[in-house]
Write a protein that holds these residues in place. Sequence first.
Motif, PDB file in Angstrom:
ATOM      1  N   GLN A 162       0.819  -1.214   0.000  1.00 17.53           N
ATOM      2  CA  GLN A 162       0.000   0.000   0.000  1.00 17.53           C
ATOM      3  C   GLN A 162       0.853   1.265   0.000  1.00 17.53           C
ATOM      4  O   GLN A 162       0.329   2.373   0.054  1.00 17.53           O
ATOM      5  N   GLY A 163       2.181   1.098  -0.059  1.00 21.66           N
ATOM      6  CA  GLY A 163       3.075   2.251  -0.135  1.00 21.66           C
ATOM      7  C   GLY A 163       3.554   2.781   1.192  1.00 21.66           C
ATOM      8  O   GLY A 163       4.218   3.818   1.251  1.00 21.66           O
ATOM      9  N   LEU A 164       3.243   2.101   2.301  1.00 21.47           N
ATOM     10  CA  LEU A 164       3.673   2.579   3.617  1.00 21.47           C
ATOM     11  C   LEU A 164       5.170   2.345   3.802  1.00 21.47           C
ATOM     12  O   LEU A 164       5.629   1.194   3.751  1.00 21.47           O
ATOM     13  N   PRO A 165       5.970   3.390   4.033  1.00 21.83           N
ATOM     14  CA  PRO A 165       7.406   3.204   4.260  1.00 21.83           C
ATOM     15  C   PRO A 165       7.680   2.387   5.527  1.00 21.83           C
ATOM     16  O   PRO A 165       7.144   2.689   6.592  1.00 21.83           O
ATOM     17  N   VAL A 166       8.493   1.356   5.389  1.00 25.21           N
ATOM     18  CA  VAL A 166       8.848   0.477   6.506  1.00 25.21           C
ATOM     19  C   VAL A 166      10.282   0.737   6.958  1.00 25.21           C
ATOM     20  O   VAL A 166      10.569   0.840   8.146  1.00 25.21           O
ATOM     21  N   ALA A 167      11.198   0.856   6.006  1.00 31.51           N
ATOM     22  CA  ALA A 167      12.603   1.128   6.310  1.00 31.51           C
ATOM     23  C   ALA A 167      13.185   1.937   5.156  1.00 31.51           C
ATOM     24  O   ALA A 167      12.761   1.786   4.007  1.00 31.51           O
ATOM     25  N   PHE A 168      14.163   2.784   5.464  1.00 30.65           N
ATOM     26  CA  PHE A 168      14.756   3.624   4.427  1.00 30.65           C
ATOM     27  C   PHE A 168      16.116   4.113   4.892  1.00 30.65           C
ATOM     28  O   PHE A 168      16.420   4.136   6.084  1.00 30.65           O
ATOM     29  N   THR A 169      16.935   4.483   3.930  1.00 31.37           N
ATOM     30  CA  THR A 169      18.230   5.079   4.239  1.00 31.37           C
ATOM     31  C   THR A 169      18.717   5.847   3.024  1.00 31.37           C
ATOM     32  O   THR A 169      18.262   5.616   1.900  1.00 31.37           O
ATOM     33  N   LEU A 170      19.628   6.780   3.255  1.00 26.82           N
ATOM     34  CA  LEU A 170      20.259   7.557   2.190  1.00 26.82           C
ATOM     35  C   LEU A 170      21.713   7.134   2.076  1.00 26.82           C
ATOM     36  O   LEU A 170      22.418   7.043   3.079  1.00 26.82           O
ATOM     37  N   THR A 171      22.159   6.887   0.848  1.00 29.13           N
ATOM     38  CA  THR A 171      23.551   6.513   0.610  1.00 29.13           C
ATOM     39  C   THR A 171      24.088   7.302  -0.571  1.00 29.13           C
ATOM     40  O   THR A 171      23.341   8.004  -1.260  1.00 29.13           O
ATOM     41  N   GLY A 172      25.382   7.152  -0.828  1.00 27.83           N
ATOM     42  CA  GLY A 172      25.963   7.689  -2.045  1.00 27.83           C
ATOM     43  C   GLY A 172      25.339   7.042  -3.266  1.00 27.83           C
ATOM     44  O   GLY A 172      24.756   5.949  -3.190  1.00 27.83           O
ATOM     45  N   ALA A 173      25.464   7.689  -4.411  1.00 28.94           N
ATOM     46  CA  ALA A 173      24.792   7.220  -5.622  1.00 28.94           C
ATOM     47  C   ALA A 173      25.295   5.873  -6.112  1.00 28.94           C
ATOM     48  O   ALA A 173      24.588   5.168  -6.831  1.00 28.94           O
ATOM     49  N   LYS A 174      26.522   5.483  -5.730  1.00 24.35           N
ATOM     50  CA  LYS A 174      27.090   4.231  -6.225  1.00 24.35           C
ATOM     51  C   LYS A 174      26.962   3.076  -5.234  1.00 24.35           C
ATOM     52  O   LYS A 174      27.457   1.984  -5.493  1.00 24.35           O
ATOM     53  N   ALA A 175      26.310   3.294  -4.126  1.00 23.47           N
ATOM     54  CA  ALA A 175      26.209   2.248  -3.106  1.00 23.47           C
ATOM     55  C   ALA A 175      25.505   1.012  -3.657  1.00 23.47           C
ATOM     56  O   ALA A 175      24.540   1.121  -4.414  1.00 23.47           O
ATOM     57  N   ASP A 176      25.999  -0.158  -3.286  1.00 25.65           N
ATOM     58  CA  ASP A 176      25.412  -1.415  -3.728  1.00 25.65           C
ATOM     59  C   ASP A 176      24.039  -1.599  -3.067  1.00 25.65           C
ATOM     60  O   ASP A 176      23.924  -1.556  -1.836  1.00 25.65           O
ATOM     61  N   ARG A 243       5.248  -5.101  -8.734  1.00 33.69           N
ATOM     62  CA  ARG A 243       6.435  -4.261  -8.844  1.00 33.69           C
ATOM     63  C   ARG A 243       6.061  -2.799  -9.094  1.00 33.69           C
ATOM     64  O   ARG A 243       6.788  -1.883  -8.724  1.00 33.69           O
ATOM     65  N   GLN A 244       4.893  -2.561  -9.691  1.00 33.20           N
ATOM     66  CA  GLN A 244       4.464  -1.199  -9.967  1.00 33.20           C
ATOM     67  C   GLN A 244       4.243  -0.386  -8.700  1.00 33.20           C
ATOM     68  O   GLN A 244       4.231   0.841  -8.734  1.00 33.20           O
ATOM     69  N   VAL A 245       4.093  -1.072  -7.563  1.00 33.45           N
ATOM     70  CA  VAL A 245       3.867  -0.362  -6.304  1.00 33.45           C
ATOM     71  C   VAL A 245       5.029   0.574  -5.990  1.00 33.45           C
ATOM     72  O   VAL A 245       4.837   1.756  -5.714  1.00 33.45           O
ATOM     73  N   ILE A 246       6.251   0.045  -6.015  1.00 27.91           N
ATOM     74  CA  ILE A 246       7.402   0.868  -5.663  1.00 27.91           C
ATOM     75  C   ILE A 246       7.612   1.975  -6.685  1.00 27.91           C
ATOM     76  O   ILE A 246       8.035   3.079  -6.343  1.00 27.91           O
ATOM     77  N   GLU A 247       7.308   1.718  -7.949  1.00 27.15           N
ATOM     78  CA  GLU A 247       7.412   2.764  -8.961  1.00 27.15           C
ATOM     79  C   GLU A 247       6.422   3.884  -8.663  1.00 27.15           C
ATOM     80  O   GLU A 247       6.722   5.070  -8.833  1.00 27.15           O
ATOM     81  N   SER A 248       5.221   3.507  -8.204  1.00 23.67           N
ATOM     82  CA  SER A 248       4.211   4.504  -7.857  1.00 23.67           C
ATOM     83  C   SER A 248       4.647   5.332  -6.655  1.00 23.67           C
ATOM     84  O   SER A 248       4.455   6.552  -6.621  1.00 23.67           O
ATOM     85  N   VAL A 249       5.251   4.677  -5.665  1.00 22.85           N
ATOM     86  CA  VAL A 249       5.726   5.395  -4.481  1.00 22.85           C
ATOM     87  C   VAL A 249       6.837   6.371  -4.865  1.00 22.85           C
ATOM     88  O   VAL A 249       6.839   7.541  -4.445  1.00 22.85           O
ATOM     89  N   ASN A 250       7.792   5.914  -5.670  1.00 27.34           N
ATOM     90  CA  ASN A 250       8.877   6.802  -6.114  1.00 27.34           C
ATOM     91  C   ASN A 250       8.334   7.984  -6.899  1.00 27.34           C
ATOM     92  O   ASN A 250       8.834   9.105  -6.778  1.00 27.34           O
ATOM     93  N   GLN A 251       7.317   7.740  -7.723  1.00 25.17           N
ATOM     94  CA  GLN A 251       6.718   8.822  -8.493  1.00 25.17           C
ATOM     95  C   GLN A 251       6.024   9.825  -7.581  1.00 25.17           C
ATOM     96  O   GLN A 251       6.056  11.035  -7.822  1.00 25.17           O
TER      97      GLN A 251
END
Length: 304
Positions: A162-176, A243-251
């Motif tokens: 449903q798009g509810l954020p559970v976990a997140f983090t910010l990294t450099g653009a090249k992070a694996d 898979r479209q769920v995460i694309e919708s959240v990013n959008q």
Amino acid sequence: MTPDLDSLATALYVKTDDLLKESPYLAPWRPAVGIAPRLTDAELVTLAVMQALLGFTSERRWIRHASSHLRHLFPYLPGQSGYNRRLRKAADLIAQVNRLLATDTSLWTDTVWVVDSTPVECGRSRETAKRSDLAGWAEYGYCASHSRYFWGLRLHLVCTLQGLPVAFTLTGAKADERQTLLGMLHTEPGLVAARPGQTLIADRHYYGRAFEHELAEWGVHLLRPARRGEPPRAGSALFKPLRQVIESVNQTFKAQLDLERHQGRTPGGVMARVLQRILALTCAIWHNDRTGQPVMRSLTAYDH
């Protein structure tokens, strides 16, 4: 503001105020002796979410708008510099409120998650990349969905269907992406410890025998499309629609919450502004869930 947004602001303020009364140590540190702030921490969090939901990327324009239209909610408003300074200091509190709201929904216990990362651009000129306070954290990376390189960070996000954020983090653009995901699970082992058999949907970049083995040890079942040369994987028929769920959240983050127009210039500034937008999405989902309204990943219901 719309009645829906007015109601959401009131509910968020009450929830945050109750949290701070129960756990005052979560509030940003300030000297025991001194002038008490006229804008409370609960009001600050509410003001920050309203800014994100109403699409104001300029803090100066936002304070001017709030002074003209939101005095019934915020009798006192600081200047732009004071608001910016307090918002950066409140990053930990914003993260705590985000988790409080997420766990207060019926969606928190969903048995299916989706994971992905999305670029958070921090500058375009070479001079910015060389002189910015973000240099060393921000870096050049490639955005496959736009077929271009960018300079900045990546937001790695795990959310429910449903798009509810559970976990997140910010990294450099090249992070694996795989190591970042494992790092998030190691940081909060309780997320999966209480959810044996959790399903995680990812794209083809989340691959590798060792990677999948470690996820399995956590009790997480990975669902992803087969890479070139691999045999068909179980569940591939379900992959595309889910898979479209995460694309919708990013959008939603980019088109409606202006993630790429965060205007952060320091690590603390970027972190606070990204957390501000994540909390705005969580808050809208929480409010809809608690009031019995349809849970939408789009925030159009709260537009002004």
